[in-house]
Design a protein around this motif. Sequence first.
Motif, mmCIF file in Angstrom:
data_model
loop_
_atom_site.group_PDB
_atom_site.id
_atom_site.type_symbol
_atom_site.label_atom_id
_atom_site.label_comp_id
_atom_site.label_asym_id
_atom_site.label_seq_id
_atom_site.Cartn_x
_atom_site.Cartn_y
_atom_site.Cartn_z
ATOM 1 N N LYS A 1 0.668 -1.149 0.365
ATOM 2 C CA LYS A 1 0.111 -0.562 -0.186
ATOM 3 C C LYS A 1 1.573 1.376 -0.091
ATOM 4 N N ASP A 2 2.119 1.008 -0.372
ATOM 5 C CA ASP A 2 3.181 2.418 -0.098
ATOM 6 C C ASP A 2 3.394 3.275 0.735
ATOM 7 N N TYR A 3 2.838 2.046 1.987
ATOM 8 C CA TYR A 3 3.862 2.872 3.519
ATOM 9 C C TYR A 3 5.384 2.770 4.122
ATOM 10 N N HIS A 4 5.670 2.910 5.068
ATOM 11 C CA HIS A 4 7.083 3.067 4.862
ATOM 12 C C HIS A 4 7.041 2.624 5.665
ATOM 13 N N VAL A 5 7.262 1.133 5.996
ATOM 14 C CA VAL A 5 7.411 -0.124 7.561
ATOM 15 C C VAL A 5 8.506 -0.383 7.557
ATOM 16 N N ILE A 6 8.637 -0.073 9.441
ATOM 17 C CA ILE A 6 9.915 0.066 9.890
ATOM 18 C C ILE A 6 9.616 -1.830 10.448
ATOM 19 N N ALA A 7 9.503 -2.267 10.064
ATOM 20 C CA ALA A 7 9.923 -3.833 10.464
ATOM 21 C C ALA A 7 10.960 -4.078 11.280
ATOM 22 N N THR A 8 10.748 -3.929 12.916
ATOM 23 C CA THR A 8 11.555 -4.310 13.516
ATOM 24 C C THR A 8 11.205 -6.096 14.002
ATOM 25 N N MET A 9 12.619 -6.838 14.712
ATOM 26 C CA MET A 9 12.183 -8.011 15.345
ATOM 27 C C MET A 9 13.625 -8.226 16.314
ATOM 28 N N ARG A 10 13.065 -8.693 17.018
ATOM 29 C CA ARG A 10 14.360 -9.125 18.391
ATOM 30 C C ARG A 10 15.537 -10.397 17.610
ATOM 31 N N ASN A 11 15.639 -10.893 16.675
ATOM 32 C CA ASN A 11 16.241 -11.479 15.862
ATOM 33 C C ASN A 11 16.393 -11.444 14.432
ATOM 34 N N ILE A 12 17.655 -10.566 14.507
ATOM 35 C CA ILE A 12 17.906 -10.171 12.843
ATOM 36 C C ILE A 12 17.900 -10.533 11.797
ATOM 37 N N HIS A 13 18.272 -11.986 12.201
ATOM 38 C CA HIS A 13 18.552 -13.000 11.291
ATOM 39 C C HIS A 13 17.309 -13.431 11.146
ATOM 40 N N LYS A 14 16.347 -13.354 10.626
ATOM 41 C CA LYS A 14 15.097 -14.185 10.888
ATOM 42 C C LYS A 14 14.273 -12.701 9.324
ATOM 43 N N LYS A 15 14.706 -11.909 8.822
ATOM 44 C CA LYS A 15 14.470 -11.002 8.435
ATOM 45 C C LYS A 15 14.473 -11.595 6.486
ATOM 46 N N ASN A 16 15.361 -12.549 6.225
ATOM 47 C CA ASN A 16 15.540 -13.168 5.167
ATOM 48 C C ASN A 16 14.280 -13.473 4.753
ATOM 49 N N GLU A 17 13.353 -14.302 5.461
ATOM 50 C CA GLU A 17 11.935 -14.853 4.719
ATOM 51 C C GLU A 17 10.929 -13.217 4.528
ATOM 52 N N LEU A 18 10.813 -12.005 5.297
ATOM 53 C CA LEU A 18 10.195 -10.796 5.118
ATOM 54 C C LEU A 18 10.707 -10.376 3.707
ATOM 55 N N LEU A 19 12.411 -10.386 3.296
ATOM 56 C CA LEU A 19 13.168 -9.227 2.882
ATOM 57 C C LEU A 19 12.600 -10.574 1.095
ATOM 58 N N THR A 20 12.764 -11.283 1.721
ATOM 59 C CA THR A 20 12.861 -12.189 0.190
ATOM 60 C C THR A 20 11.598 -12.381 -1.077
ATOM 61 N N ARG A 21 10.101 -12.195 0.032
ATOM 62 C CA ARG A 21 8.705 -12.095 0.560
ATOM 63 C C ARG A 21 8.498 -10.460 -0.098
ATOM 64 N N ALA A 22 9.426 -9.500 0.474
ATOM 65 C CA ALA A 22 8.793 -8.142 -0.157
ATOM 66 C C ALA A 22 9.879 -7.615 -1.417
ATOM 67 N N LYS A 23 10.613 -8.378 -1.939
ATOM 68 C CA LYS A 23 11.343 -8.947 -3.194
ATOM 69 C C LYS A 23 10.607 -9.210 -4.033
ATOM 70 N N LYS A 24 10.679 -10.105 -3.977
ATOM 71 C CA LYS A 24 9.082 -10.996 -4.760
ATOM 72 C C LYS A 24 8.038 -10.133 -5.377
ATOM 73 N N ASP A 25 7.822 -9.200 -4.651
ATOM 74 C CA ASP A 25 6.565 -8.289 -4.165
ATOM 75 C C ASP A 25 6.752 -7.169 -4.685
ATOM 76 N N GLN A 26 8.002 -6.880 -5.143
ATOM 77 C CA GLN A 26 8.474 -5.719 -5.595
ATOM 78 C C GLN A 26 8.283 -4.090 -4.587
ATOM 79 N N VAL A 27 8.332 -4.710 -3.543
ATOM 80 C CA VAL A 27 7.546 -3.247 -2.361
ATOM 81 C C VAL A 27 9.619 -3.548 -1.282
ATOM 82 N N GLU A 28 10.050 -4.123 -1.525
ATOM 83 C CA GLU A 28 11.324 -4.448 -0.780
ATOM 84 C C GLU A 28 11.581 -2.511 -0.493
ATOM 85 N N LYS A 29 11.614 -2.194 -1.424
ATOM 86 C CA LYS A 29 12.007 -0.077 -0.862
ATOM 87 C C LYS A 29 11.439 0.129 -0.025
ATOM 88 N N ASN A 30 9.890 -0.087 0.614
ATOM 89 C CA ASN A 30 9.479 0.352 1.501
ATOM 90 C C ASN A 30 9.566 0.012 2.906
#
Length: 283
Positions: A26-55
């Motif tokens: 929806k074109d929000y700037h999302v600050i996605a916080t998580m305790r274990n930063i190493h678990k970011k890969n699934e989120l970023l992979t799916r964001a890249k697939k949806d072409q929204v990783e810049k958000n």
Amino acid sequence: MQKKHVLITGASSGFGMLTALHLAKKDYHVIATMRNIHKKNELLTRAKKDQVEKNITVHRLDVTSNPSLEELQTYLNKLGTLDILINNAGYADGGFFEDVSIEQYKKQFETNVFGLMAVTQIALPFIRKKKSGKIINISSISGLIGFPGLSPYVASKHALEGYTESLRLELKPFGIDVILIEPGSYETNIWKRVDTIVNYPQSEASPYHHYMMAILSELNREKLGDPADVARLITNLCEKKSVRKLRYPIGRGVNATLFLKKWIPWSVWESIVLKKLRMKSDS
């Protein structure tokens, strides 16, 4: 138009991750916080697939750690603005009260209640300055109904419900909507691992053993909902200019269960619950 900024805690999986992806679309700037930063890969992979990783900006945050909270404060000071806070980070602990230490209760509250409050206290001044915005707290049907064998989690969610009611009344005059999402059972990590998160008595010599086995059996029979439904609800609420309701229960049978709990006598409710678990009351 300038992008709206939304901060989500516990964004590495479940409702948090799915909501981050929905809002990024929806074109929000999302600050996605998580305790274990190493678990970011699934989120970023799916964001890249949806072409929204810049958000999406991933930020490490442990809601129970003062240094981590100070880092969040520094980050928001630099950003200088925030429109929406989604408090999603949490976990479920359980077991029968006699078997659960007070330290375990304190740990449950540190994340589900006091950690949430700490993040809200940091984020609130930035939202209030805009004289609009939303704070969305992810509660549970457990915040309205007590279940045997899950009292640490249930108690923390009941506390969250009371806190959120008060916060809504405090912030409504400032144009800020405070909202409770109350899901039933959904296919997220918190319930898929139910047999490992409860301190259940494994010895048949325990007076609670058969009771806990009945509870686990009932939980395992539950048909879990699609967490994307909850993410869509949260996204729709973020899109609204103003939100009149405080509570949004969601999930299979949740509204019917809440209706029964509210209107039938406690003795009848108690009998229904125990019968469902095939447990007899000695009273």
